[in-house]
Design a protein around this motif. Structure first.
Motif, PDB file in Angstrom:
ATOM      1  N   GLU A  76     100.096  91.615  25.816  1.00 25.70           N
ATOM      2  CA  GLU A  76      98.936  91.848  27.293  1.00 25.70           C
ATOM      3  C   GLU A  76     100.179  91.981  28.628  1.00 25.70           C
ATOM      4  O   GLU A  76      99.576  92.769  29.606  1.00 25.70           O
ATOM      5  CB  GLU A  76      97.867  91.209  27.443  1.00 25.70           C
ATOM      6  N   SER A  77     100.485  91.014  28.747  1.00 30.09           N
ATOM      7  CA  SER A  77     100.846  90.559  30.456  1.00 30.09           C
ATOM      8  C   SER A  77     102.011  91.864  30.571  1.00 30.09           C
ATOM      9  O   SER A  77     102.472  91.723  31.415  1.00 30.09           O
ATOM     10  CB  SER A  77     101.665  89.342  31.036  1.00 30.09           C
ATOM     11  N   GLN A  78     102.953  92.504  29.830  1.00 29.13           N
ATOM     12  CA  GLN A  78     103.941  93.183  29.627  1.00 29.13           C
ATOM     13  C   GLN A  78     103.162  94.028  30.270  1.00 29.13           C
ATOM     14  O   GLN A  78     103.944  95.141  31.196  1.00 29.13           O
ATOM     15  CB  GLN A  78     104.830  92.818  28.816  1.00 29.13           C
ATOM     16  N   LYS A  79     101.946  94.668  29.556  1.00 30.07           N
ATOM     17  CA  LYS A  79     101.374  95.640  29.911  1.00 30.07           C
ATOM     18  C   LYS A  79     101.242  95.932  30.715  1.00 30.07           C
ATOM     19  O   LYS A  79     100.905  97.055  31.549  1.00 30.07           O
ATOM     20  CB  LYS A  79     100.072  96.294  28.570  1.00 30.07           C
ATOM     21  N   ASN A  80     100.446  94.545  31.106  1.00 30.58           N
ATOM     22  CA  ASN A  80      99.494  94.715  32.320  1.00 30.58           C
ATOM     23  C   ASN A  80     100.604  94.710  34.085  1.00 30.58           C
ATOM     24  O   ASN A  80     100.379  95.168  34.656  1.00 30.58           O
ATOM     25  CB  ASN A  80      98.923  93.358  32.849  1.00 30.58           C
ATOM     26  N   LEU A  81     102.050  94.494  33.511  1.00 30.28           N
ATOM     27  CA  LEU A  81     102.454  93.943  35.236  1.00 30.28           C
ATOM     28  C   LEU A  81     103.171  95.999  34.489  1.00 30.28           C
ATOM     29  O   LEU A  81     103.441  97.079  36.223  1.00 30.28           O
ATOM     30  CB  LEU A  81     103.906  93.008  34.198  1.00 30.28           C
ATOM     31  N   PHE A  82     103.469  96.413  34.236  1.00 32.55           N
ATOM     32  CA  PHE A  82     103.635  98.080  33.530  1.00 32.55           C
ATOM     33  C   PHE A  82     102.563  98.399  34.316  1.00 32.55           C
ATOM     34  O   PHE A  82     103.146  99.718  35.543  1.00 32.55           O
ATOM     35  CB  PHE A  82     103.679  98.145  32.468  1.00 32.55           C
ATOM     36  N   LEU A  83     101.547  98.144  33.692  1.00 27.94           N
ATOM     37  CA  LEU A  83      99.767  99.052  34.716  1.00 27.94           C
ATOM     38  C   LEU A  83     100.541  98.925  36.630  1.00 27.94           C
ATOM     39  O   LEU A  83     100.391  99.826  37.110  1.00 27.94           O
ATOM     40  CB  LEU A  83      99.121  98.711  34.300  1.00 27.94           C
ATOM     41  N   ALA A  84     100.613  97.682  36.717  1.00 30.34           N
ATOM     42  CA  ALA A  84     100.792  97.343  37.871  1.00 30.34           C
ATOM     43  C   ALA A  84     102.234  98.392  38.712  1.00 30.34           C
ATOM     44  O   ALA A  84     101.873  98.372  40.114  1.00 30.34           O
ATOM     45  CB  ALA A  84     100.561  96.290  38.088  1.00 30.34           C
ATOM     46  N   THR A  85     102.801  97.957  37.553  1.00 30.38           N
ATOM     47  CA  THR A  85     104.007  98.811  38.655  1.00 30.38           C
ATOM     48  C   THR A  85     104.507  99.756  38.615  1.00 30.38           C
ATOM     49  O   THR A  85     105.090 100.301  38.952  1.00 30.38           O
ATOM     50  CB  THR A  85     105.590  97.800  38.545  1.00 30.38           C
ATOM     51  N   GLN A  86     103.444 100.749  37.957  1.00 28.74           N
ATOM     52  CA  GLN A  86     103.615 101.911  37.888  1.00 28.74           C
ATOM     53  C   GLN A  86     104.435 103.492  38.644  1.00 28.74           C
ATOM     54  O   GLN A  86     103.031 102.841  39.995  1.00 28.74           O
ATOM     55  CB  GLN A  86     102.181 102.911  36.753  1.00 28.74           C
ATOM     56  N   HIS A  87     104.704 103.587  38.852  1.00 30.89           N
ATOM     57  CA  HIS A  87     104.609 105.234  39.550  1.00 30.89           C
ATOM     58  C   HIS A  87     104.553 106.335  39.587  1.00 30.89           C
ATOM     59  O   HIS A  87     104.779 106.766  37.913  1.00 30.89           O
ATOM     60  CB  HIS A  87     106.668 105.080  39.713  1.00 30.89           C
ATOM     61  N   PRO A  88     103.236 106.516  40.238  1.00 25.74           N
ATOM     62  CA  PRO A  88     103.227 108.208  40.377  1.00 25.74           C
ATOM     63  C   PRO A  88     104.127 108.773  39.700  1.00 25.74           C
ATOM     64  O   PRO A  88     104.685 109.439  41.159  1.00 25.74           O
ATOM     65  CB  PRO A  88     102.311 108.395  41.859  1.00 25.74           C
ATOM     66  N   THR A  89     103.779 110.031  38.776  1.00 25.74           N
ATOM     67  CA  THR A  89     105.127 110.902  38.469  1.00 25.74           C
ATOM     68  C   THR A  89     104.240 111.999  39.161  1.00 25.74           C
ATOM     69  O   THR A  89     103.877 112.662  38.253  1.00 25.74           O
ATOM     70  CB  THR A  89     105.428 110.626  37.774  1.00 25.74           C
ATOM     71  N   SER A  90     105.271 113.162  39.979  1.00 25.02           N
ATOM     72  CA  SER A  90     105.517 114.337  39.503  1.00 25.02           C
ATOM     73  C   SER A  90     105.123 115.302  38.368  1.00 25.02           C
ATOM     74  O   SER A  90     106.603 115.237  38.084  1.00 25.02           O
ATOM     75  CB  SER A  90     106.063 115.638  41.104  1.00 25.02           C
ATOM     76  N   VAL A  91     104.572 116.511  38.188  1.00 25.72           N
ATOM     77  CA  VAL A  91     104.819 117.057  37.070  1.00 25.72           C
ATOM     78  C   VAL A  91     105.653 118.150  36.771  1.00 25.72           C
ATOM     79  O   VAL A  91     106.304 118.550  36.249  1.00 25.72           O
ATOM     80  CB  VAL A  91     103.942 117.672  36.807  1.00 25.72           C
ATOM     81  N   ALA A  92     106.244 117.741  38.563  1.00 24.01           N
ATOM     82  CA  ALA A  92     106.951 119.189  39.039  1.00 24.01           C
ATOM     83  C   ALA A  92     108.889 118.372  38.108  1.00 24.01           C
ATOM     84  O   ALA A  92     109.712 119.346  38.237  1.00 24.01           O
ATOM     85  CB  ALA A  92     107.255 119.267  39.886  1.00 24.01           C
ATOM     86  N   ILE A  93     108.744 117.500  37.906  1.00 24.66           N
ATOM     87  CA  ILE A  93     110.410 116.492  37.897  1.00 24.66           C
ATOM     88  C   ILE A  93     110.476 116.953  36.095  1.00 24.66           C
ATOM     89  O   ILE A  93     112.131 117.339  36.001  1.00 24.66           O
ATOM     90  CB  ILE A  93     110.369 115.361  38.266  1.00 24.66           C
ATOM     91  N   LEU A  94     109.827 117.074  36.106  1.00 23.86           N
ATOM     92  CA  LEU A  94     109.706 117.438  34.294  1.00 23.86           C
ATOM     93  C   LEU A  94     110.114 119.009  33.953  1.00 23.86           C
ATOM     94  O   LEU A  94     110.846 119.451  33.298  1.00 23.86           O
ATOM     95  CB  LEU A  94     108.389 117.791  33.178  1.00 23.86           C
ATOM     96  N   SER A  95     110.089 120.452  35.007  1.00 27.25           N
ATOM     97  CA  SER A  95     110.974 121.399  34.920  1.00 27.25           C
ATOM     98  C   SER A  95     112.236 121.456  35.238  1.00 27.25           C
ATOM     99  O   SER A  95     112.829 122.635  35.620  1.00 27.25           O
ATOM    100  CB  SER A  95     110.220 122.507  35.785  1.00 27.25           C
ATOM    101  N   GLY A  96     112.690 120.640  36.542  1.00 24.48           N
ATOM    102  CA  GLY A  96     113.977 120.627  36.970  1.00 24.48           C
ATOM    103  C   GLY A  96     114.715 120.959  35.584  1.00 24.48           C
ATOM    104  O   GLY A  96     115.540 120.036  34.319  1.00 24.48           O
ATOM    105  N   LYS A  97     115.953 121.799  35.948  1.00 23.17           N
ATOM    106  CA  LYS A  97     116.908 121.867  35.023  1.00 23.17           C
ATOM    107  C   LYS A  97     118.412 121.740  34.964  1.00 23.17           C
ATOM    108  O   LYS A  97     119.040 121.855  36.493  1.00 23.17           O
ATOM    109  CB  LYS A  97     116.954 123.902  34.410  1.00 23.17           C
ATOM    110  N   ILE A  98     119.110 121.194  34.227  1.00 24.62           N
ATOM    111  CA  ILE A  98     120.253 120.609  33.906  1.00 24.62           C
ATOM    112  C   ILE A  98     120.974 122.427  34.144  1.00 24.62           C
ATOM    113  O   ILE A  98     121.139 123.272  32.995  1.00 24.62           O
ATOM    114  CB  ILE A  98     120.680 119.927  32.428  1.00 24.62           C
ATOM    115  N   LYS A  99     121.943 121.918  34.824  1.00 23.00           N
ATOM    116  CA  LYS A  99     123.218 123.273  35.586  1.00 23.00           C
ATOM    117  C   LYS A  99     124.711 122.605  34.021  1.00 23.00           C
ATOM    118  O   LYS A  99     125.074 123.836  33.523  1.00 23.00           O
ATOM    119  CB  LYS A  99     123.850 122.780  36.545  1.00 23.00           C
TER     120      LYS A  99
END
Length: 240
Positions: free
Chosen positions: A133-156
């Motif tokens: 539970e403490s590890q889950k709470n730490l992950f929640l507290a340090t979560q970094h908002p993430t843009s959906v745009a990064i998931l579209s980046g294509k590998i060259k």
């Protein structure tokens, strides 16, 4: 060099870092912006430019996409994927996830209305079910908002086609899927280890992750020594 994934920050490696450092390994944990794929590639390239010797790149989750692109840098001797995505040429995180749809990742997310996502408390409990539970709470507290745009980046050009690769795959990855990672590892002809774990194996089993990274370094010892010697022979920069 450790590269974190989406929805987290560099502190996700906090259990792995001291274990590697105890073995005498120099560790750099890159802090991604998670706003655009090109920016995250640039951030990681900058981190590489500051190092004078050979580098083993390690990526978790979306960090695997980043190291797949950045790994073509001549300083990079190999790639370690930890519960990570490894797209091929022209592929993105989205195209992989569309081909192997995760059943849980986007089920419990909240958006800020501007294209940035975070996992809900229920979402964290699901994809990281084996954390305390403490590890889950730490992950929640340090979560970094993430843009959906990064998931579209294509590998060259995927670095795993030219550099030796290792895949540590959780047995029950409810975020990006275990079967997808097995297919990736097979395609890359990678050394593979399956660990009984959730997606956040680097938190629940930092010892297994650190040992796997160390094994990759041992396998690359000759190449690391050779490349390190080349860097050491470079003339010192002249002040202008």
């Amino acid at each position: 060099m450790l590269v974190h994934g989406a929805l987290s920050d560099a502190s996700i490696w906090s259990g792995v870092i001291p274990l590697l450092e105890a073995k005498g390994v120099k560790v750099i944990a890159v802090e991604l912006a998670l706003a655009s794929f090109s920016e995250d590639v640039a951030i990681t390239e900058l981190a590489l430019s500051l190092e004078d010797g050979p580098v083993l790149l390690v990526g978790h989750w979306y960090g695997g996409v980043v190291i797949t692109e950045v790994g073509n840098n001549p300083k990079v001797v190999g790639l370690v994927y930890v519960a990570a995505l490894a797209p091929d040429r022209g592929e993105s995180a989205n195209s992989l996830l569309d081909a192997f749809p995760p059943t849980h990742l986007f089920r419990d997310v909240q958006t800020d209305g501007h294209g940035f996502l975070k996992l809900t408390t229920r979402g964290v409990s699901d994809v990281a079910f084996d954390l305390t539970e403490s590890q889950k709470n730490l992950f929640l507290a340090t979560q970094h908002p993430t843009s959906v745009a990064i998931l579209s980046g294509k590998i060259k050009e995927p670095a795993w086609r030219h550099k030796p690769s290792w895949f540590l795959i959780p047995s029950d990855d409810r975020a990006i899927g275990t079967d997808l990672q097995k297919r990736e590892a097979e395609k890359a002809d990678a050394t593979t280890l399956i660990v009984t774990s959730s997606h956040l194996v680097l938190v629940s089993h930092p010892d297994r992750v650190a040992a796997f990274i160390e094994e990759a370094m041992i396998s690359l010892a000759d190449e690391i020594d050779l490349l390190g010697a080349r860097f050491q022979k470079r003339p010192a920069p002249v002040a202008q």
